[in-house]
Design a protein around this motif. Structure first.
Motif, PDB file in Angstrom:
ATOM      1  N   SER A 140     -12.126  44.557 -76.251  1.00 35.83           N
ATOM      2  CA  SER A 140     -13.381  45.228 -75.880  1.00 35.83           C
ATOM      3  C   SER A 140     -14.340  45.211 -77.064  1.00 35.83           C
ATOM      4  CB  SER A 140     -13.104  46.684 -75.498  1.00 35.83           C
ATOM      5  OG  SER A 140     -12.189  46.718 -74.436  1.00 35.83           O
ATOM      6  N   HIS A 217      -0.230  31.361 -66.874  1.00 38.89           N
ATOM      7  CA  HIS A 217      -1.661  31.357 -66.604  1.00 38.89           C
ATOM      8  C   HIS A 217      -2.464  31.436 -67.911  1.00 38.89           C
ATOM      9  CE1 HIS A 217      -5.573  32.789 -65.762  1.00 38.89           C
ATOM     10  NE2 HIS A 217      -5.294  33.919 -66.345  1.00 38.89           N
ATOM     11  N   PHE A 218      -2.102  32.383 -68.771  1.00 38.92           N
ATOM     12  CA  PHE A 218      -2.868  32.456 -70.028  1.00 38.92           C
ATOM     13  C   PHE A 218      -1.987  32.223 -71.243  1.00 38.92           C
ATOM     14  CE2 PHE A 218      -3.472  37.331 -69.159  1.00 38.92           C
ATOM     15  CZ  PHE A 218      -2.126  37.533 -69.300  1.00 38.92           C
ATOM     16  N   GLY A 362      -4.861  42.885 -63.794  1.00 36.28           N
ATOM     17  CA  GLY A 362      -5.762  42.116 -64.663  1.00 36.28           C
ATOM     18  C   GLY A 362      -7.204  42.075 -64.183  1.00 36.28           C
ATOM     19  N   THR A 369     -13.565  45.251 -69.511  1.00 38.52           N
ATOM     20  CA  THR A 369     -12.885  46.313 -68.756  1.00 38.52           C
ATOM     21  C   THR A 369     -13.896  47.234 -68.066  1.00 38.52           C
ATOM     22  OG1 THR A 369     -12.859  47.900 -70.574  1.00 38.52           O
ATOM     23  CG2 THR A 369     -11.037  46.321 -70.505  1.00 38.52           C
TER      24      THR A 369
HETATM   25  C1  LIG Z   1      -5.921  37.854 -66.453  1.00 39.81           C
HETATM   26  C2  LIG Z   1      -6.699  37.892 -67.742  1.00 39.81           C
HETATM   27  C3  LIG Z   1      -7.333  36.750 -68.182  1.00 39.81           C
HETATM   28  C4  LIG Z   1      -8.051  36.767 -69.395  1.00 39.81           C
HETATM   29  N1  LIG Z   1      -8.637  35.607 -69.826  1.00 39.81           N
HETATM   30  C5  LIG Z   1      -9.283  35.590 -71.007  1.00 39.81           C
HETATM   31  C6  LIG Z   1      -9.857  34.371 -71.503  1.00 39.81           C
HETATM   32  O1  LIG Z   1      -9.770  33.316 -70.869  1.00 39.81           O
HETATM   33  N2  LIG Z   1     -10.465  34.384 -72.709  1.00 39.81           N
HETATM   34  C7  LIG Z   1     -10.596  35.535 -73.444  1.00 39.81           C
HETATM   35  O2  LIG Z   1     -11.198  35.476 -74.508  1.00 39.81           O
HETATM   36  N3  LIG Z   1     -10.066  36.706 -73.008  1.00 39.81           N
HETATM   37  C8  LIG Z   1      -9.410  36.755 -71.813  1.00 39.81           C
HETATM   38  N4  LIG Z   1      -8.839  37.940 -71.359  1.00 39.81           N
HETATM   39  C9  LIG Z   1      -8.895  39.126 -72.211  1.00 39.81           C
HETATM   40  C10 LIG Z   1      -9.820  40.215 -71.730  1.00 39.81           C
HETATM   41  O3  LIG Z   1     -11.165  39.851 -71.898  1.00 39.81           O
HETATM   42  C11 LIG Z   1      -9.433  41.473 -72.539  1.00 39.81           C
HETATM   43  O4  LIG Z   1      -8.151  41.875 -72.102  1.00 39.81           O
HETATM   44  C12 LIG Z   1     -10.426  42.611 -72.354  1.00 39.81           C
HETATM   45  O5  LIG Z   1     -11.666  42.287 -72.903  1.00 39.81           O
HETATM   46  C13 LIG Z   1      -9.895  43.925 -72.986  1.00 39.81           C
HETATM   47  O6  LIG Z   1      -9.508  43.723 -74.312  1.00 39.81           O
HETATM   48  P1  LIG Z   1      -8.048  44.214 -74.811  1.00 39.81           P
HETATM   49  O7  LIG Z   1      -7.031  43.622 -73.886  1.00 39.81           O
HETATM   50  O8  LIG Z   1      -7.947  43.894 -76.266  1.00 39.81           O
HETATM   51  O9  LIG Z   1      -8.018  45.769 -74.578  1.00 39.81           O
HETATM   52  P2  LIG Z   1      -8.683  46.905 -75.505  1.00 39.81           P
HETATM   53  O10 LIG Z   1     -10.042  46.488 -75.919  1.00 39.81           O
HETATM   54  O11 LIG Z   1      -7.707  47.248 -76.573  1.00 39.81           O
HETATM   55  O12 LIG Z   1      -8.833  48.103 -74.487  1.00 39.81           O
HETATM   56  C14 LIG Z   1      -7.715  48.924 -74.101  1.00 39.81           C
HETATM   57  C15 LIG Z   1      -8.248  50.036 -73.208  1.00 39.81           C
HETATM   58  O13 LIG Z   1      -9.162  50.865 -73.951  1.00 39.81           O
HETATM   59  C16 LIG Z   1     -10.425  50.942 -73.303  1.00 39.81           C
HETATM   60  N5  LIG Z   1     -11.498  50.939 -74.291  1.00 39.81           N
HETATM   61  C17 LIG Z   1     -11.632  50.109 -75.343  1.00 39.81           C
HETATM   62  N6  LIG Z   1     -12.789  50.368 -75.996  1.00 39.81           N
HETATM   63  C18 LIG Z   1     -13.403  51.364 -75.333  1.00 39.81           C
HETATM   64  C19 LIG Z   1     -14.641  52.077 -75.511  1.00 39.81           C
HETATM   65  N7  LIG Z   1     -15.470  51.787 -76.515  1.00 39.81           N
HETATM   66  N8  LIG Z   1     -14.947  53.039 -74.621  1.00 39.81           N
HETATM   67  C20 LIG Z   1     -14.114  53.331 -73.586  1.00 39.81           C
HETATM   68  N9  LIG Z   1     -12.930  52.699 -73.373  1.00 39.81           N
HETATM   69  C21 LIG Z   1     -12.572  51.730 -74.227  1.00 39.81           C
HETATM   70  C22 LIG Z   1     -10.518  49.704 -72.430  1.00 39.81           C
HETATM   71  O14 LIG Z   1     -11.384  49.890 -71.343  1.00 39.81           O
HETATM   72  C23 LIG Z   1      -9.055  49.524 -71.998  1.00 39.81           C
HETATM   73  O15 LIG Z   1      -8.787  50.319 -70.882  1.00 39.81           O
HETATM   74  C24 LIG Z   1      -8.128  37.949 -70.164  1.00 39.81           C
HETATM   75  C25 LIG Z   1      -7.490  39.121 -69.696  1.00 39.81           C
HETATM   76  C26 LIG Z   1      -6.782  39.094 -68.512  1.00 39.81           C
HETATM   77  C27 LIG Z   1      -6.097  40.368 -68.068  1.00 39.81           C
END
Ligand SMILES: Cc1cc2nc3c(=O)[nH]c(=O)nc-3n(C[C@H](O)[C@H](O)[C@H](O)COP(=O)(O)OP(=O)(O)OC[C@H]3O[C@@H](n4cnc5c(N)ncnc54)[C@H](O)[C@@H]3O)c2cc1C
Length: 384
Positions: A140, A217-218, A362, A369
């Protein structure tokens, strides 16, 4: 506080002609056994041969200029084609990212050489791209990206890693957001660039992360002293943050953000019709009316793209509401009809249920998110 405005959705006669064409194509392909409908195929249904067939028909790169292999069709014609492909559960993952966001990114920021080299291959359904944004410590909070490219003679040396990279194991290239200047905690969005990375280059390692279904998938992608030639810088050095944000509007606004579970909804409708139960039909109609509203909103976003506007706030809103909807389709189906979800289930309903349940977590993470999207909408409304 200002309200958000969307144009009223209008689909012209031309779009209905193209709908009939693609509908018939999909019927014949399915009858010939080219594909079995599945849920969430835009990310997990990879078939290079199917992508090439779509390319031959002119259904990839539809809105791009003809001189780059495109077809100069409208954003709404493209909308109708994507809607039909998704609702049929067709295997479109191979080319999806390249068509949806790499092409528009290169058209906006790429050099003439990059456009001439990549766009025709993408439009033929032969060249696939992955999205290199997320890292182990930057999801995020994308401004925390730490992958770093250092200038050397004739190019850059890239080190670092990306994670959750959809389709990196079948993509040829990845658009990679990385630091090209030292990290400055006061100006976290500065000093980033987008590099076009050849995934077969020495020093690139792609490792699978398996889904709950066991599907591949990823991935994790590692860069160790990967040489990136100068001509693979996209746009301006240091402008990577702004360019990446433009790309996200394309990533978030399409019908794939509410149609991932459409094959399940379709099969649920067939089953409920067979029961003739009015209560079940009432529950189902609530889902269908929400779907219709989302569809009108998404068409409105396509109309904004057509006019050259950047619908970032509306795209975030459609993605938030749409991904919640596609998750709820599986929940409602489970409550309405008894099923035995199984990926290898013989009954379509069981099969689609298993795919939807296992992929659903996902939906509200990928592409940003729910919490992050709501932040964008809230800020957008206040600052309008
Ligand atoms: C099926 C799938 C395919 C994907 N494909 C790709 C891809 O091709 N390329 C790529 O680059 N990425 C990809 N992603 C990654 C995806 O973009 C990230 O999972 C997403 O941006 C969230 O980042 P994180 O997993 O690090 O979670 P985090 O950022 O660690 O977030 C964890 C939780 O905390 C919450 N949170 C975090 N910050 C805040 C805030 N400031 N305020 C309120 N809540 C907050 C989030 O909403 C979430 O619920 C993929 C993810 C999935 C599930």
């Amino acid at each position: 506080m200002a309200s958000l405005q969307l144009p009223v959705a209008e689909l012209s006669e031309e779009t209905e002609l193209i709908r009939a064409e693609i509908h018939e194509f999909l019927r014949v392909e399915q009858e010939n056994g080219t594909f079995q409908p599945k849920c969430d195929t835009w990310l997990s249904g990879c078939s290079p041969s199917f992508s090439r067939k779509l390319g031959e028909r002119g259904w990839i790169g539809m809105t791009w200029p003809k001189r780059y292999g495109g077809h100069e069709r409208s954003a709404l014609e493209r909308y109708v084609v994507t809607e039909e492909l998704l609702s049929a559960g067709a295997p479109v993952a191979a080319h999806w990212i390249a068509d949806r966001q790499t092409g528009p990114l290169l058209l906006r920021y790429g050099t003439e050489e990059q456009r001439s080299l990549f766009l025709p291959k993408i439009a033929r359904g032969e060249c696939y791209f992955a999205i290199g944004l997320s890292e182990p410590n930057a999801g995020s909070d994308l401004a925390a990206v730490q992958s770093r490219a250092v200038k050397v003679e004739g190019g850059w040396l890239l080190n670092g890693s990306k994670t959750w990279t959809s389709g990196a194991h079948h993509a040829h290239y990845m658009i990679t957001l990385c630091r090209t200047s030292a990290y400055n905690p006061e100006k976290r969005h500065d000093g980033m660039s987008q590099l076009l990375v050849d995934l077969s280059a020495p020093g690139v390692t792609v490792r699978p992360i398996l889904l709950m279904t066991g599907e591949h998938h990823f991935n994790e992608v590692f860069f160790e002293d990967v040489f990136i030639p100068d001509d693979c810088l996209i746009g301006q050095e240091g402008n990577g943050w702004k360019q990446g944000m433009t790309e996200l509007a394309y990533e978030r606004s399409g019908p794939e953000r509410f149609l991932s579970t459409f094959p399940l909804l379709q099969e649920l409708t067939n089953q409920v019709k067979m029961t003739g139960d009015k209560h079940l039909m009432g529950q189902l109609s609530k889902l269908v009316s929400r779907l219709w509203t989302l569809r009108l909103m998404s068409i409105g976003v396509a109309q904004m793209l057509e006019k050259g506007e950047t619908p970032d706030v509306m795209a975030a809103l459609v993605k938030d509401m749409g991904t919640k909807f596609e998750q709820q389709v599986a929940e409602v189906a489970r409550l309405l009809i008894p099923t035995s979800p199984s990926i290898r289930g013989a009954l379509l309903l069981d099969h689609f249920m298993a795919e939807s349940i296992l992929h659903a977590p996902g939906f509200t993470l990928r592409g940003g998110t729910t919490e992050i999207l709501r932040g964008i909408v809230a800020k957008g409304v206040v600052s309008k």
